[in-house]
Design a protein around this motif. Structure first.
Motif, PDB file in Angstrom:
ATOM      1  N   LEU A   4     -11.852  -1.811 -12.097  1.00 54.89           N
ATOM      2  CA  LEU A   4     -10.766  -0.929 -11.667  1.00 54.89           C
ATOM      3  C   LEU A   4     -11.015   0.528 -12.066  1.00 54.89           C
ATOM      4  O   LEU A   4     -10.748   1.443 -11.284  1.00 54.89           O
ATOM      5  N   ASP A   5     -11.499   0.770 -13.266  1.00 49.71           N
ATOM      6  CA  ASP A   5     -11.839   2.142 -13.647  1.00 49.71           C
ATOM      7  C   ASP A   5     -12.951   2.680 -12.754  1.00 49.71           C
ATOM      8  O   ASP A   5     -12.949   3.859 -12.386  1.00 49.71           O
ATOM      9  N   LYS A   6     -13.880   1.802 -12.389  1.00 47.23           N
ATOM     10  CA  LYS A   6     -14.955   2.188 -11.469  1.00 47.23           C
ATOM     11  C   LYS A   6     -14.391   2.481 -10.081  1.00 47.23           C
ATOM     12  O   LYS A   6     -14.808   3.443  -9.418  1.00 47.23           O
ATOM     13  N   LEU A   7     -13.451   1.664  -9.628  1.00 48.68           N
ATOM     14  CA  LEU A   7     -12.827   1.890  -8.327  1.00 48.68           C
ATOM     15  C   LEU A   7     -12.150   3.263  -8.278  1.00 48.68           C
ATOM     16  O   LEU A   7     -12.257   3.986  -7.269  1.00 48.68           O
ATOM     17  N   HIS A   8     -11.489   3.614  -9.350  1.00 46.87           N
ATOM     18  CA  HIS A   8     -10.869   4.939  -9.435  1.00 46.87           C
ATOM     19  C   HIS A   8     -11.940   6.037  -9.326  1.00 46.87           C
ATOM     20  O   HIS A   8     -11.743   7.052  -8.635  1.00 46.87           O
ATOM     21  N   LEU A   9     -13.088   5.826  -9.967  1.00 45.68           N
ATOM     22  CA  LEU A   9     -14.175   6.801  -9.935  1.00 45.68           C
ATOM     23  C   LEU A   9     -14.734   6.943  -8.524  1.00 45.68           C
ATOM     24  O   LEU A   9     -14.935   8.054  -8.022  1.00 45.68           O
ATOM     25  N   TRP A  10     -14.990   5.818  -7.852  1.00 42.88           N
ATOM     26  CA  TRP A  10     -15.580   5.877  -6.494  1.00 42.88           C
ATOM     27  C   TRP A  10     -14.584   6.510  -5.510  1.00 42.88           C
ATOM     28  O   TRP A  10     -14.991   7.230  -4.600  1.00 42.88           O
ATOM     29  N   ALA A  11     -13.299   6.235  -5.697  1.00 38.83           N
ATOM     30  CA  ALA A  11     -12.292   6.835  -4.810  1.00 38.83           C
ATOM     31  C   ALA A  11     -12.257   8.349  -4.964  1.00 38.83           C
ATOM     32  O   ALA A  11     -11.954   9.077  -4.006  1.00 38.83           O
ATOM     33  N   ARG A  24     -13.189  -7.048  11.399  1.00 35.08           N
ATOM     34  CA  ARG A  24     -13.091  -5.726  12.039  1.00 35.08           C
ATOM     35  C   ARG A  24     -12.263  -4.738  11.227  1.00 35.08           C
ATOM     36  O   ARG A  24     -12.109  -3.581  11.640  1.00 35.08           O
ATOM     37  N   ARG A  25     -11.715  -5.179  10.097  1.00 32.88           N
ATOM     38  CA  ARG A  25     -10.912  -4.300   9.243  1.00 32.88           C
ATOM     39  C   ARG A  25     -11.806  -3.640   8.207  1.00 32.88           C
ATOM     40  O   ARG A  25     -12.612  -4.293   7.565  1.00 32.88           O
ATOM     41  N   ARG A  26     -11.616  -2.344   8.016  1.00 36.35           N
ATOM     42  CA  ARG A  26     -12.470  -1.563   7.131  1.00 36.35           C
ATOM     43  C   ARG A  26     -11.600  -0.653   6.267  1.00 36.35           C
ATOM     44  O   ARG A  26     -10.645  -0.042   6.744  1.00 36.35           O
ATOM     45  N   LEU A  27     -11.918  -0.565   4.965  1.00 30.45           N
ATOM     46  CA  LEU A  27     -11.211   0.313   4.051  1.00 30.45           C
ATOM     47  C   LEU A  27     -12.210   1.220   3.336  1.00 30.45           C
ATOM     48  O   LEU A  27     -13.248   0.741   2.862  1.00 30.45           O
ATOM     49  N   THR A  28     -11.896   2.491   3.262  1.00 28.14           N
ATOM     50  CA  THR A  28     -12.692   3.401   2.453  1.00 28.14           C
ATOM     51  C   THR A  28     -12.297   3.219   0.977  1.00 28.14           C
ATOM     52  O   THR A  28     -11.305   2.546   0.664  1.00 28.14           O
ATOM     53  N   TRP A  29     -13.038   3.861   0.092  1.00 31.51           N
ATOM     54  CA  TRP A  29     -12.708   3.774  -1.322  1.00 31.51           C
ATOM     55  C   TRP A  29     -11.311   4.336  -1.590  1.00 31.51           C
ATOM     56  O   TRP A  29     -10.536   3.747  -2.368  1.00 31.51           O
ATOM     57  N   ALA A  30     -10.984   5.441  -0.963  1.00 35.68           N
ATOM     58  CA  ALA A  30      -9.656   6.038  -1.166  1.00 35.68           C
ATOM     59  C   ALA A  30      -8.562   5.130  -0.619  1.00 35.68           C
ATOM     60  O   ALA A  30      -7.502   4.956  -1.249  1.00 35.68           O
ATOM     61  N   GLN A  31      -8.789   4.535   0.557  1.00 36.12           N
ATOM     62  CA  GLN A  31      -7.793   3.648   1.147  1.00 36.12           C
ATOM     63  C   GLN A  31      -7.585   2.395   0.294  1.00 36.12           C
ATOM     64  O   GLN A  31      -6.448   1.942   0.106  1.00 36.12           O
ATOM     65  N   LEU A  32      -8.678   1.830  -0.208  1.00 29.99           N
ATOM     66  CA  LEU A  32      -8.560   0.631  -1.035  1.00 29.99           C
ATOM     67  C   LEU A  32      -7.804   0.940  -2.321  1.00 29.99           C
ATOM     68  O   LEU A  32      -6.915   0.180  -2.736  1.00 29.99           O
ATOM     69  N   HIS A  33      -8.130   2.057  -2.955  1.00 24.69           N
ATOM     70  CA  HIS A  33      -7.454   2.443  -4.194  1.00 24.69           C
ATOM     71  C   HIS A  33      -5.954   2.652  -3.948  1.00 24.69           C
ATOM     72  O   HIS A  33      -5.111   2.170  -4.715  1.00 24.69           O
ATOM     73  N   HIS A  34      -5.625   3.329  -2.868  1.00 28.12           N
ATOM     74  CA  HIS A  34      -4.217   3.592  -2.544  1.00 28.12           C
ATOM     75  C   HIS A  34      -3.483   2.289  -2.228  1.00 28.12           C
ATOM     76  O   HIS A  34      -2.353   2.066  -2.707  1.00 28.12           O
ATOM     77  N   ALA A  35      -4.092   1.417  -1.419  1.00 31.29           N
ATOM     78  CA  ALA A  35      -3.424   0.177  -1.008  1.00 31.29           C
ATOM     79  C   ALA A  35      -3.225  -0.761  -2.192  1.00 31.29           C
ATOM     80  O   ALA A  35      -2.175  -1.409  -2.319  1.00 31.29           O
ATOM     81  N   ALA A  36      -4.229  -0.851  -3.065  1.00 36.59           N
ATOM     82  CA  ALA A  36      -4.098  -1.724  -4.235  1.00 36.59           C
ATOM     83  C   ALA A  36      -3.031  -1.189  -5.193  1.00 36.59           C
ATOM     84  O   ALA A  36      -2.246  -1.963  -5.759  1.00 36.59           O
ATOM     85  N   THR A  37      -2.987   0.122  -5.357  1.00 42.05           N
ATOM     86  CA  THR A  37      -1.971   0.731  -6.228  1.00 42.05           C
ATOM     87  C   THR A  37      -0.567   0.431  -5.694  1.00 42.05           C
ATOM     88  O   THR A  37       0.362   0.149  -6.467  1.00 42.05           O
ATOM     89  N   ALA A  38      -0.415   0.478  -4.378  1.00 37.85           N
ATOM     90  CA  ALA A  38       0.895   0.230  -3.771  1.00 37.85           C
ATOM     91  C   ALA A  38       1.360  -1.207  -3.978  1.00 37.85           C
ATOM     92  O   ALA A  38       2.562  -1.497  -3.895  1.00 37.85           O
ATOM     93  N   ARG A  39       0.433  -2.120  -4.264  1.00 37.16           N
ATOM     94  CA  ARG A  39       0.788  -3.534  -4.448  1.00 37.16           C
ATOM     95  C   ARG A  39       1.058  -3.878  -5.922  1.00 37.16           C
ATOM     96  O   ARG A  39       1.353  -5.033  -6.237  1.00 37.16           O
TER      97      ARG A  39
END
Length: 463
Positions: A4-11, A24-39
């Motif tokens: 998770l700390d690494k995910l924050h760094l890559w985002a 066919r679904r794709r998430l960028t590092w920023a999108q993944l970080h934002h979506a996971a935070t929202a959950r």
């Protein structure tokens, strides 16, 4: 969880680069970080995930291990009663609230793993955040994972092989690709269109992808590495993979859910495999390996016994299901009871002691017979077992599922010459019309013996 700390760094550093792709679904590092935070607000102290592959699964998984929360990943194809039973057994610990996607104390549990046992309910073991961080560092070094790699693990994320590959990529900052459900055509399309450089697959899946890829002229020349686990690679699978992905180094390794990585080997492009052999490489980085007897004494090199390890990757033990014969500690060395021996520094795996066949006073492990038969041309799958015998105690019998056409006992005996000691050869061969399986989908020697005993047409004797 140590990614998770690494995910924050890559985002922050690569916000618009691809992090994960599911179908066919794709998430960028920023999108993944934002979506996971929202959950985060939906995640319990322990989250139960029992669902098919999706980007939502990955988002929930990341949120579920934030802070000191933990996650249990269950196979969604299990009967609902089993999922309910396992879920009810997992207690909810008291933990501090978390409002950010961050890693917790390395010593705390982040994952409840499930592994099959002798009972109908799987055994449950736990892993600390630190154990997987050590595993990531070891596997990234061993497999040579780089940030520009694009990894395809087309199997279910409920399987530890694929869940680990996802987590490892999130830790390393390399994009991870999977499918909503396994399909050979979809996997080939991902390889072609997404520029996949790295495959993580079980040997049976590798054979399918390779043989159908060759038949369909699917270009796999861009694949740089193939990681295989789950069972030993056979000669036919390796030969097909070599022709289909000629530039790939092929890795195979041995490990156990409770032990993590134990040993592995790297076959450079074009390097041959020892057909029918039981060797599976040298100790993984950070792993001490020894062969011990049941009293915990070290046995001489070449003698077989319990494959035992000391490493920081070993699990913390069981929540339930420990029958005393699963994960054991022998004077600081951990073993799950798999039998093997070391020869010139290379670990050779023989299988579980409980599977051993004693015939005329000779110990024969079905695993070594199956590996040898699996390398015989024309054999798709082989299953060996010990049948009762009034004279020998047990006799070695083998069932084979032909790869194509018919197969004869003479072909099998000829094929074993030079691959397996003659005193370990089966005394009887049967042709199987299907693979003998348990009701949980695992190959079963007992089911095959029942077929033979009952003269079931699914096991026809070969002359």
């Amino acid at each position: 969880m140590p990614f998770l700390d690494k995910l924050h760094l890559w985002a922050a550093e690569h916000p618009h680069d691809t992090a994960v792709v599911v179908g066919r679904r794709r998430l960028t590092w920023a999108q993944l970080h934002h979506a996971a935070t929202a959950r985060l607000h939906d995640a319990a102290a322990t989250t139960i995930l029992a669902e098919p592959n999706s980007t939502g699964f990955i988002e929930r998984y990341a949120a579920a291990v934030a802070g000191e929360r933990r996650c249990a990943v269950l196979d969604p194809h299990w009967p609902s009663a089993m999922i309910d039973e396992v879920s009810s057994r997992i207690t909810q610990p008291e933990i501090a609230a978390v409002d950010a996607l961050r890693d917790g104390d390395p010593a705390t549990t982040f994952l409840v793993g499930l592994t099959s046992g002798t009972t109908s309910v799987p055994k449950a073991f736990t892993r600390s955040r630190r154990s997987w961080q050590i595993s990531f560092e070891a596997s990234i070094e061993f497999f040579g994972l780089m940030q520009d790699d694009r990894t395809l693990a087309p199997g279910p994320l409920s399987a530890s092989l694929n869940l680990y590959a996802l987590s490892e990529c999130l830790f390393a900052g390399a994009s991870f690709h999977t499918l909503e459900s396994f399909d050979v055509g979809d996997a080939h399309a991902a390889i072609s269109h997404d520029g996949i450089t790295r495959l993580v697959v079980a040997p049976t899946m590798l054979r399918l992808l390779s043989e159908r890829g060759l038949a369909g002229d699917v270009d796999a020349s861009g694949i740089r590495s193939i990681i295989c686990a789950g069972s030993k690679l056979d000669g036919r699978t390796l030969e097909a993979a070599r022709r289909w992905a000629p530039n790939a180094a092929i890795f195979e390794y041995y490990g156990a859910s409770e032990l993590s990585f134990v040993s592995g080997t790297r076959l450079a492009a074009g390097e041959p495999l020892d057909p029918g052999g039981t060797g599976i490489g040298r100790p993984f980085p950070g792993v001490e390996l020894s062969i011990l007897d049941d009293e915990g004494r070290h046995v001489p090199e070449g003698d077989h016994g319990n494959i035992s390890v000391r490493s920081g990757m070993v699990s913390d033990g069981y929540l339930w299901g420990d029958d005393g014969h699963a994960l054991r500690c022998l004077d600081g060395w951990y073993t799950v009871g798999d039998q093997g021996y070391v020869d010139d520094g290379v670990l050779h795996i023989l299988g579980r002691k409980s599977d051993m066949i004693v015939t005329s006073g000779k110990n024969v492990y079905p695993h070594e017979v199956e590996l040898a038969l699996g390398s015989v041309p024309g054999v798709e799958t082989a299953v060996a077992a010990g049948a009762p015998d009034d004279i020998r105690g047990q006799r070695v019998v083998a069932g084979v599922l032909p790869a194509y056409g018919a197969v004869t006992a003479t072909q099998l005996r000829t094929g074993l010459d030079g691959l397996l000691a003659r005193d370990k050869w089966p005394l009887q061969y049967f042709v199987l019309s299907e693979i003998p399986m348990t009701d949980r989908g695992k190959i079963s020697r007992k089911v095959m013996l029942d077929w033979i005993k009952n003269h079931d047409p699914r096991a026809q004797i070969l002359g």
